[in-house]
Write an enzyme that holds these catalytic residues in place. Structure first.
Site, PDB file in Angstrom:
ATOM      1  N   ILE A   1       1.039   1.360   0.038  1.00 38.85           N
ATOM      2  CA  ILE A   1       0.966  -0.174  -0.289  1.00 38.85           C
ATOM      3  C   ILE A   1       0.359  -0.752   0.825  1.00 38.85           C
ATOM      4  O   ILE A   1       0.946  -1.466   1.710  1.00 38.85           O
ATOM      5  CB  ILE A   1       2.346  -0.808  -0.642  1.00 38.85           C
ATOM      6  CG1 ILE A   1       3.490  -0.206   0.522  1.00 38.85           C
ATOM      7  CG2 ILE A   1       2.889  -0.458  -1.679  1.00 38.85           C
ATOM      8  CD1 ILE A   1       4.677  -1.106   0.370  1.00 38.85           C
ATOM      9  N   PRO A   2      -0.922  -0.478   1.264  1.00 32.38           N
ATOM     10  CA  PRO A   2      -1.541  -1.538   2.227  1.00 32.38           C
ATOM     11  C   PRO A   2      -1.331  -2.904   1.955  1.00 32.38           C
ATOM     12  O   PRO A   2      -1.415  -3.423   0.684  1.00 32.38           O
ATOM     13  CB  PRO A   2      -2.921  -1.190   2.156  1.00 32.38           C
ATOM     14  CG  PRO A   2      -3.161  -0.795   0.580  1.00 32.38           C
ATOM     15  CD  PRO A   2      -1.807  -0.144   0.391  1.00 32.38           C
ATOM     16  N   HIS A   3      -1.011  -3.972   2.911  1.00 31.09           N
ATOM     17  CA  HIS A   3      -0.800  -5.211   2.597  1.00 31.09           C
ATOM     18  C   HIS A   3      -1.569  -6.226   3.718  1.00 31.09           C
ATOM     19  O   HIS A   3      -1.255  -5.965   5.015  1.00 31.09           O
ATOM     20  CB  HIS A   3       0.396  -5.462   2.050  1.00 31.09           C
ATOM     21  CG  HIS A   3       1.583  -4.970   3.020  1.00 31.09           C
ATOM     22  ND1 HIS A   3       1.897  -3.691   3.092  1.00 31.09           N
ATOM     23  CD2 HIS A   3       2.366  -5.754   4.108  1.00 31.09           C
ATOM     24  CE1 HIS A   3       2.763  -3.608   4.051  1.00 31.09           C
ATOM     25  NE2 HIS A   3       3.052  -4.658   4.798  1.00 31.09           N
ATOM     26  N   GLY A   4      -1.467  -7.448   3.337  1.00 33.31           N
ATOM     27  CA  GLY A   4      -1.745  -8.540   4.402  1.00 33.31           C
ATOM     28  C   GLY A   4      -0.943  -9.818   3.950  1.00 33.31           C
ATOM     29  O   GLY A   4      -1.395 -10.143   2.769  1.00 33.31           O
TER      30      GLY A   4
END
Lengths: 102, 154
Positions: free
Chosen positions: B65-68
């Site tokens: 779950i890459p996120h920004g």
């Protein structure tokens, strides 16, 4: 054994809550009592109280950032891991924390 | 509950062809861009990669779950990619992923409901049954339905 934990990550969106759930589930499976404070996008939730901290055998910090109000835990045994460790292996995190006590 | 604010069928891709993490994230960002969810795709890409460097976003069971949470996001959103072939996510840990959830969070998003839904989705991703369902379903409506089912109590 009474365990407390704090989970926190830089954005506070996902990992904080995943790690908290994973720790609760693993503690239950291993037969320990746990309360987890989350420091995430909603601020501090399920805050650990002074009497709970006093009674706890060990505190797990599963954090990739600074623990807010860390002074509450002065003198306690702390087991510090990254926030992702409980997500992939919560039972190990709990066993490691307990091994610091006994 | 406003799940559909966050995700729609144009933000889901199956059989995604990508050979590494960066390419996967770029392709998911393309979908967000097309749906006008971003202010700056370049900055968002940088922000997501920066977060990756801090700590792995691999969450087990072949899911990442890459996120920004950044001002490069116009509207808080989720993009989901199911990969045609597993890709290596962390060299160090030797983790391979075939499902990627890219969370794009507007940094001033004060809507707790959005964040609750994201936290709820993230928590679901640790459940084996949920991942089994997600792995076996390949039509976009089916995938959307899975989330609708699981967020309706919120």
């Amino acid at each position: 054994m009474k365990i407390l934990a704090i989970t926190a990550c830089p954005s506070g969106v996902a990992h904080t809550y995943m790690a908290a759930n994973a720790l609760k589930k693993a503690a239950q499976e291993l037969g320990h009592e746990i309360k987890v404070e989350t420091q995430g996008a909603f601020g501090i939730e399920n805050e650990l109280k002074a009497n709970e901290i006093k009674e706890a055998a060990v505190i797990i910090f599963a954090v990739d950032t600074k623990v807010t109000k860390e002074e509450r835990f002065a003198g306690k045994i702390i087991h510090r891991v990254t926030v992702s460790e409980p997500i992939t292996n919560a039972k190990k995190v709990i066993s490691d924390a307990i091994s610091k006590v006994v | 509950m406003e799940l559909l604010d966050l995700i729609n069928e144009n933000l889901i891709v199956t059989g995604l062809e990508a050979s590494n993490k960066e390419e996967t994230i770029k392709k998911l960002i393309d979908m967000l861009e097309k749906e006008e969810r971003l202010i700056s795709r370049e900055k968002f890409f940088e922000d997501v990669l920066f977060r990756e460097q801090l700590c792995s976003t691999y969450v087990g069971q072949g899911v990442a779950i890459p996120h920004g949470k950044t001002d490069a996001v116009k509207k808080t959103s989720v993009a989901i990619g199911k990969l045609a072939k597993p890709i290596e996510w962390d060299e160090k840990e030797n983790n391979y992923v075939n499902i990627v959830f890219l969370l794009a969070v507007q940094d001033k998003d004060a809507d707790n409901q959005h964040l609750r839904i994201l936290a709820n989705i993230a928590t679901k991703l640790m459940e084996k049954d949920f991942i089994d369902n997600l792995t076996s379903i390949n039509d976009k409506d089916g995938i959307l339905a899975l989330f609708r089912e699981d967020t309706k109590e919120l």
